[in-house]
Structures are given as structure tokens and as C-alpha cells.
Design an enzyme around this catalytic site. Sequence first.
Site, short mmCIF file in Angstrom:
data_model
loop_
_atom_site.label_atom_id
_atom_site.label_comp_id
_atom_site.label_asym_id
_atom_site.label_seq_id
_atom_site.Cartn_x
_atom_site.Cartn_y
_atom_site.Cartn_z
N ASP A 7 0.93 -1.08 -0.14
CA ASP A 7 -0.09 -0.01 -0.15
C ASP A 7 0.83 1.17 0.05
OD1 ASP A 7 -2.33 1.62 0.18
OD2 ASP A 7 -2.17 1.70 2.26
N GLU A 68 -0.92 -1.35 -4.99
CA GLU A 68 -2.38 -0.53 -5.33
C GLU A 68 -2.22 0.55 -6.35
OE1 GLU A 68 -5.14 0.84 -1.97
OE2 GLU A 68 -4.47 2.74 -2.54
N ASP A 141 -2.64 1.03 6.83
CA ASP A 141 -1.64 0.81 5.74
C ASP A 141 -1.41 -0.78 5.69
OD1 ASP A 141 -1.30 3.74 4.93
OD2 ASP A 141 -1.07 3.59 7.07
#
Length: 193
Positions: A7, A68, A141
Site C-alpha cells: 500500500d 495498489e 496501511d
Amino acid sequence: MRVFGVDPGLTRCGFGVVDVAANRSASLVAVGVIGSSSELPLSQRLLVISESIDQWLDTHSPDVLAVERVFSQTNLSTVMGVAQASGIVIAAAAKRGIAVALHTPSEVKAAVTGNGRADKIAVTAMVTRILKLKVAPTPADAADALALAITHAWRSGPGSTAAAGELTPARKLWLEAEAKARKNVEKSSKQRR
């Protein structure tokens, strides 16, 4: 299959490594968050991420890196930071010959919760349940990185339709929306001429 989920972010970059079996059972290998102070120059912040991802990749030897996908946000500086961190991570994987996959936030939410609009609490709860953890991964996260890893394994691992090269329904919709947006931009630029 060992999947390393990332992330990306400049302030906090979530890392999560999971092993996923052919029956889709997943187990936690490692999870963490790499942080860099906003007081550091950009070059130093990116160096922190670069050195950390190098260490994690060398330690955990994943089969694939799931990152991501950067999407449009209203805060340009946030998007730039995420894109810069993503680039560092993707390049580190490429140096090692590790495959890289990008997943949208809605794909990840849909894969782990069944709802593409789920909030972070729901994602964290499902990651905790899927990995059979006694304590939820924090901060968000870290949970998001694990969710990315799980999503990739489930959507492209053995037995999935994506393993045969097919696009997931969420990915198909994303590509259709991108194509439509491009057509609209082209159409409006032609009309201005």
C-alpha cells in the site's frame, strides 16, 4: 504462492507478505509499515522506501508483488507521493525479475469483503479473519497491504479465472471506464478545434 502486497505512500508505506495455498487458505508471513518524516527532503524519503523494499524483497522472496493502483484524487501532492513510492517499489521488483500486479482499491475491497465500497474497518476485519490473526494488523496501511496480497492470490492464483488470463469483473469495468473517459477527452478536444 507467496505474494507481497504494498500500500504505497511517502509518509506510510504498508508492506504485507502472505502465503496462499491452492485452496485459497492464506497465512501471514510478515507485515509492517515503513515511514518517512515529511521533514526529510523527497530524495531521502524515497531512499528510505527503496532501502526498505530491497530488504523486504530479499528477505521474503515473493513470487509476485501486488501494488495498489494509483487513481485520481483531488489532492495532487498525495497522488504524486503515492505514484513516486509506487515507482520505487515496482522498480525494485523489476530488478529482481519479480512479477508486478496492480489492483484498484475497489477490486481489493470487493475481493476481501464482497463489497467494493467497504470501509477500512471492514477490510481490516476481513483480513484479520482470513489470516486467522488474533490481533488486527495496524495501522490501516498494513491491513491494506495484506488485503492487496490476498486479493492478488485469490484473483490470479490456481483455480481462479484470472489465472487463465481473463480479467476480473472489477478490472473489466475499470478498463471500460478508462476507455470511455479517453473517448470523452478526445471528443471534447475535437469540439474545441
